[in-house]
Write an enzyme that holds these catalytic residues in place. Sequence first.
Site, short mmCIF file in Angstrom:
data_model
loop_
_atom_site.label_atom_id
_atom_site.label_comp_id
_atom_site.label_asym_id
_atom_site.label_seq_id
_atom_site.Cartn_x
_atom_site.Cartn_y
_atom_site.Cartn_z
N CYS A 8 0.82 -1.50 0.03
CA CYS A 8 0.01 0.18 -0.10
C CYS A 8 0.70 1.27 0.14
O CYS A 8 2.16 1.22 0.46
CB CYS A 8 -0.74 -0.05 1.34
SG CYS A 8 -2.34 -1.30 1.32
N GLY A 39 0.69 0.12 -5.29
CA GLY A 39 -0.48 -0.60 -4.93
C GLY A 39 -1.43 -0.13 -6.32
O GLY A 39 -1.69 1.00 -6.50
N ASN A 113 -0.76 1.07 5.78
CA ASN A 113 0.04 0.20 5.07
C ASN A 113 0.95 -0.83 6.01
O ASN A 113 1.40 -0.38 6.72
CB ASN A 113 1.20 1.18 4.44
CG ASN A 113 2.41 0.45 3.69
OD1 ASN A 113 3.45 1.16 3.51
ND2 ASN A 113 2.15 -0.63 2.85
N GLY A 114 1.10 -1.86 5.36
CA GLY A 114 2.06 -2.84 6.18
C GLY A 114 1.09 -4.27 6.66
O GLY A 114 0.16 -4.49 5.78
N TYR A 253 14.20 -2.56 -4.87
CA TYR A 253 12.94 -2.52 -5.82
C TYR A 253 11.89 -1.93 -5.44
O TYR A 253 11.28 -1.26 -6.18
CB TYR A 253 12.66 -4.17 -5.87
CG TYR A 253 11.30 -4.40 -6.86
CD1 TYR A 253 11.30 -4.24 -8.07
CD2 TYR A 253 10.17 -4.82 -6.28
CE1 TYR A 253 10.44 -4.17 -8.81
CE2 TYR A 253 8.94 -5.24 -6.76
CZ TYR A 253 9.14 -4.58 -8.18
OH TYR A 253 8.00 -5.07 -9.11
#
Length: 458
Positions: A8, A39, A113-114, A253
Amino acid sequence: MDKLREECGIIAVSQKKGVSENDIAQMAFMGLISLQHRGQESAGIAVSKDGVITCYKEKGLVTEVFNEKILSLLSGEQCLGHVKYSRQREAFMVNAQPMVIKYKYGSLAVAFNGALVNGGALREKMEDEGVIFATQNTSEILAALIARHDRGDIAKAVAAAMAEIKGGYTFAVMTGDKIVGARDPFGIRPMALGKVDGGYALASESCAFDRMNGVFVRDVRPGEILVIENEQVTSFCQGKPEPLAGCIFEYIYFANPDSTIDAENVYMSRERAGYILAKEAPVVADVVIGVPDSGSPAALGFSKGSGIPFTLGLIKNKYVGRTFIQPTQSQREASVRMKLNPVRPLVEGKRIVLVDDSIVRGTTMRHLIASLRNAGAAEVHLRISSPPVLNSCYYGVDTPDKNDLIANVMSSAEICEMLNANSLAHISLEGVLASLDASVEKSRYCTGCFNGQYPPVE
Ligand code: SF4
């Protein structure tokens, strides 16, 4: 899945009352576009005006979900934006964020997020206590926890909720009059503070502030809770801050190359990794080619480190949709051909060093090497700017099952043969750590997916 996937991206903005209220959603929109790589399943923006929260969210890319008309309906002093990547089982609209709930003190919106390692246990405990959940979303668990702890001070409620959750995360909460943002005690997932017109903003990555016509101020610290209201930022820590253990894969990345995370510029670290890889695993070749886009900085670094010229031997088609359907082997091969096409005069008869950031399953890479050979490549030497991915992630990154990670089930020689490469080498973990600023402590990164050493969040 042939890459690990970040799950996210978050944007939050708080402006002084009366400052460009009609532009705040536009600002969040621009910020979300710059976080789109985090996302692609759904996008949402919630705004708060005079204490009333309005939210619009839908499945799709940011530019598919929002248009001028929708954005013009979203005005306010605060806003919260979210882009979501869904695991297959969660890909329902109901899980899109921000999550908005109503409770005793009004409404609040949450963007998360996570991943929480105790999310399942918390959910079960709350269900036993009578809480009803409408989604499978972690943000709903968090919203319910915050609402439960709120006695009229949202920052204290956020701190109390944080004391109960364990994992790698960042989140932002919007009430009728303020934004509260938080980063997990180890700083596993990134979050940055920026200054924007008439206020402040939070974003998963600093690159968002450039698109929002703002400036990056600083990284949010591990365990820090920031309260933004009326162009003021106050901050405190929940509990005892732990040593930073940021996700090292952000640099390899996930993150955009134009972002800076915990004082490290992502592009520069990728280029340095390529340079180090060239020293660690030299090869005699004619050209260096990066797999666009994420392999390109490391390929440039490899070129500098080896003296072998860099060339744009693979052209990426920007218009191949993310939903390109690939049910059969021949269609998957067609997909690779559609996405990445070799430039024949640059590869024909050449000994190529092909540089990419990671190999997860190896399927895409096999097709890519086949397409380079079809275009006349004499040799293809594969160099990877991350160590082999051996373990799953529990802190917000979607990884295949351990048994589906190619480096877990095959030796390097077997992978090389399966991919039909002439040689294969990964950078060492020490090499990746050296690609990050040598002046900082090396233990400050999570390296769990490479060596099984995760931050002790339990
Ligand atoms: Fe990042 Fe890997 Fe740690 Fe997950 S396990 S947080 S992907 S470094």
